[in-house]
Write a protein that holds these residues in place. Structure first.
Motif, short mmCIF file in Angstrom:
data_model
loop_
_atom_site.label_atom_id
_atom_site.label_comp_id
_atom_site.label_asym_id
_atom_site.label_seq_id
_atom_site.Cartn_x
_atom_site.Cartn_y
_atom_site.Cartn_z
N UNK A 74 0.81 -1.22 0.00
CA UNK A 74 0.00 0.00 0.00
C UNK A 74 0.85 1.27 0.00
N UNK A 75 2.01 1.23 0.64
CA UNK A 75 2.89 2.38 0.66
C UNK A 75 3.46 2.63 -0.74
N UNK A 76 3.84 1.55 -1.42
CA UNK A 76 4.37 1.68 -2.78
C UNK A 76 3.29 2.23 -3.72
N UNK A 77 2.06 1.76 -3.53
CA UNK A 77 0.95 2.25 -4.37
C UNK A 77 0.70 3.73 -4.11
N UNK A 78 0.79 4.13 -2.85
CA UNK A 78 0.60 5.54 -2.50
C UNK A 78 1.68 6.41 -3.14
#
Length: 212
Positions: A74-78
């Motif tokens: 989720x951090x990479x997607x953000x």
């Protein structure tokens, strides 16, 4: 990737301190901007002050396993939503940055213990000043350096902290460089093992990263 992009990508913020002044709102607002500038690597030499090892005291865990098992997806997607790379490209970038075989680091007084593969080594460290690094983009970073004065032979001779702070303040996460060659460590800008409090689970680390 250029060192400047590295610093920009890693510039995780910290909340502005509250101020009890008559111009409270404006005062806090001004400090927020000043803090953000420091976190992004824009500051004057006069603002930099040496820091005690106690700023990083506590029990810390590497975030690399959470990247490897997908917890940090989720951090990479953000980052992909707000940056110039895809989530997969960010993951590849951080895989290089976060990579380490050190699972945990415990800092108690002047004793630093490194844990890897069920084994540990430790040393007693004393302050060895700081170095200000200038990157291609024009922004800068500070490494706070400590040298081993006693301990296991396998413990690194030097450790260098970077946490986007430039004066004494307790850290909530940090990047750590370690080895026996002080100058060579200063030249390292692609691998920056990153540590968060051991008390956080994977989702807690995700929440912390997304909050910044």
């Amino acid at each position: 990737m250029a060192a400047a992009a590295l610093v920009a990508a890693l510039a995780l913020g910290t909340p502005a301190a509250a101020h009890d002044h008559k111009d409270g709102h404006a005062h806090a607002h001004d400090h927020s901007h000043a803090d953000k500038a420091v976190q992004d690597g824009y500051f004057d030499d006069a603002q930099v002050r040496d820091r005690p090892l106690s700023d990083w005291e506590g029990n810390w865990q590497s975030v690399h396993p959470y990247l490897a098992d997908g917890t940090l997806d989720p951090v990479m997607a953000h980052k992909a939503e707000h940056g110039d790379k895809t989530a997969a490209e960010y993951r590849t970038y951080y895989e290089v940055g976060y990579r380490t075989d050190v699972d945990r680091i415990d800092i108690d007084g002047d004793i630093v213990t490194f844990h890897r593969d069920g084994n540990s080594v430790q040393g007693r460290y004393q302050a060895d000043g700081h170095e200000i690094l200038t990157y291609a983009k024009g922004n800068r970073g500070v490494r706070f350096i400590f040298e081993k004065v006693h301990g296991d032979e396998a413990a690194p001779q030097f450790i260098q902290f970077s946490d986007h702070r430039i004066a004494p303040e307790a850290s909530d996460h940090f990047h750590l460089y370690w080895g026996d060659d002080r100058a060579a460590l200063l030249a390292e800008v692609t691998n920056w093992p990153t540590f968060y409090p051991a008390s956080l689970d994977g989702q807690g680390i995700v929440a912390e990263m997304l909050a910044h």
